[in-house]
Design an enzyme around this catalytic site. Structure first.
Site, PDB file in Angstrom:
ATOM      1  N   GLN A 107      86.102 -68.512  81.824  1.00 47.58           N
ATOM      2  CA  GLN A 107      87.007 -69.499  81.247  1.00 47.58           C
ATOM      3  C   GLN A 107      86.970 -69.345  79.729  1.00 47.58           C
ATOM      4  OE1 GLN A 107      86.324 -73.829  80.722  1.00 47.58           O
ATOM      5  NE2 GLN A 107      87.924 -74.075  82.284  1.00 47.58           N
ATOM      6  N   TYR A 179      90.832 -80.397  74.596  1.00 43.46           N
ATOM      7  CA  TYR A 179      90.331 -79.328  73.740  1.00 43.46           C
ATOM      8  C   TYR A 179      91.507 -78.648  73.028  1.00 43.46           C
ATOM      9  CZ  TYR A 179      85.944 -80.318  76.074  1.00 43.46           C
ATOM     10  OH  TYR A 179      84.828 -80.958  76.546  1.00 43.46           O
ATOM     11  N   ARG A 227      94.305 -73.696  83.163  1.00 38.37           N
ATOM     12  CA  ARG A 227      93.838 -75.042  83.521  1.00 38.37           C
ATOM     13  C   ARG A 227      94.448 -76.078  82.576  1.00 38.37           C
ATOM     14  NH1 ARG A 227      87.956 -78.059  84.374  1.00 38.37           N
ATOM     15  NH2 ARG A 227      88.347 -78.433  86.577  1.00 38.37           N
ATOM     16  N   GLY A 334      82.955 -78.998  91.951  1.00 38.64           N
ATOM     17  CA  GLY A 334      82.162 -79.073  90.741  1.00 38.64           C
ATOM     18  C   GLY A 334      80.731 -79.492  91.003  1.00 38.64           C
TER      19      GLY A 334
END
Length: 367
Positions: A107, A179, A227, A334
């Site tokens: 990622q 982010y 994502r 997760g």
């Protein structure tokens, strides 16, 4: 554990898209761990990912890894994806996962304005963002110049090229949770009036350039996962798109730029995204784009990750039903996988009663 009466067989069907084949529909969700000394993933990190591959996870998405920019991460133990030593570490991770029969993508990440001044590993580096604003709208630094934006785009592209060179099975671009890329998407943090700002479509321009640059480096057959989320770390009710029409306008430029798979981050996978339909964010994304999608959010657990406490295991029936109805294509797990590397194998073998509840102490160890 609540009894699971429905067959979990849909979870273990082969996934076959244009450029990615997986043995099953399970994905290890990206989870920041902070166990990479000096920002370099070591053997402990490689072993951590290998254990998931050995136990049948269809696709591993690594924790967020910092692109080649001095302010990409916040902390000396967060892995980066540049520099000889870090890339050697990631090469070993790939080797370990592939030896165990798994597939893995890194990622690619930049934290943007969530970084504080003075944070390691580069204390002198200032946080950067489209308008220099924190998620709460407070001014901290100057807005990025177009030259600085161009350099950031190329840093993502470098990460993509290195991922392919190291033998990864694709990349995931982190455009969620407030982010850097998401700071361009969100009107609260993007007040620009140039081509990187404006309306919802205009605010996709940075992400579009990132995806195109990555595609340029990796060619047409290397999977690019993107994502995104509606919610932000400081605002769980935030919305980029209030309606399906808005979501379609937001997604279309990303499709045209070259995204292969959308990873649609929600806190609870079972919640409908818009009134009048049971579809979640992944379901709507698949319907609107025709692209494969990954759904995520409290899979197999009865408590959200955002309260940072423990959670008990719960039935997978609702998840399997949505997957069987082709609402989404892949399922990211997760905390369940963070706690229990054998989670996928246990589910496949019908050992649901052996699944482990999530304990926040798992955050203190690489199980």
């Amino acid at each position: 554990m609540t009894n699971t009466n429905q067959s979990t067989e849909p979870l273990f069907q082969t996934f076959n898209s244009d450029n990615l084949v997986l043995e099953n529909r399970t994905v290890m969700a990206p989870m920041t761990r902070g166990y990479s000394p000096d920002n370099i993933p070591d053997q402990n990190v490689a072993d951590y990912y290998r254990r998931r591959a050995e136990n049948g996870v269809g696709l591993i998405v690594t924790e967020g890894t910092g692109i080649n920019h001095p302010a990409s991460v916040s902390g000396a133990s967060i892995p980066v994806f540049h520099g000889e030593k870090a890339l050697e570490g990631w090469s070993n991770v790939v080797k370990q996962v592939h030896e165990a029969g798994g597939k893995i993508v890194p990622q690619l990440w930049h934290v943007g304005m969530t970084r504080s001044k003075g944070d390691l590993p580069n204390e002198e580096a200032l946080p950067v963002g489209p308008s220099g604003l924190t998620l709460d709208g407070e001014p901290v630094t100057e807005p990025l110049t177009e030259q600085e934006i161009s350099e950031l785009v190329e840093a993502y592209a470098q990460g993509a090229a290195d991922a392919k060179r190291l033998g990864f099975d694709g990349i995931e671009i982190h455009g969620a949770h407030g982010y850097l890329i998401d700071q361009f998407f969100w009107a609260n943090t993007n007040r620009r009036t140039d081509r990187y700002g404006g309306d919802l479509v205009g605010r996709t321009q940075f992400a579009v350039e990132v995806v195109k640059a990555c595609r340029r480096e990796v060619g047409p057959d290397f999977p690019i996962i993107f994502r995104f989320s509606q919610w932000k770390m400081n605002d769980f009710k935030a919305k980029l798109a209030e309606t399906p029409d808005e979501l379609e306008r937001f997604l279309q430029p990303l499709v045209e730029a070259g995204v292969d798979i959308f990873h649609c981050s929600t806190r609870r996978f079972w919640e409908a995204e818009f009134e009048g339909s049971d579809l979640n964010l992944a379901g709507w994304t698949k319907k609107l784009t025709g692209k494969p999608v990954i759904s995520v959010g409290s899979v197999g657990l009865d408590g959200e990750f955002t309260n940072f406490s423990g959670a008990n295991t719960t039935s997978l029936d609702g998840l399997v039903e949505k997957l069987d109805q082709e609402e989404f294509d892949l399922v990211a797990i997760g905390r369940s996988l963070l706690m229990d590397p054998e989670w996928v194998r246990k589910v496949r073998e019908g050992q649901e009663n052996g699944l482990l509840p999530f304990d926040k102490e798992a955050l203190q160890k690489l199980y």
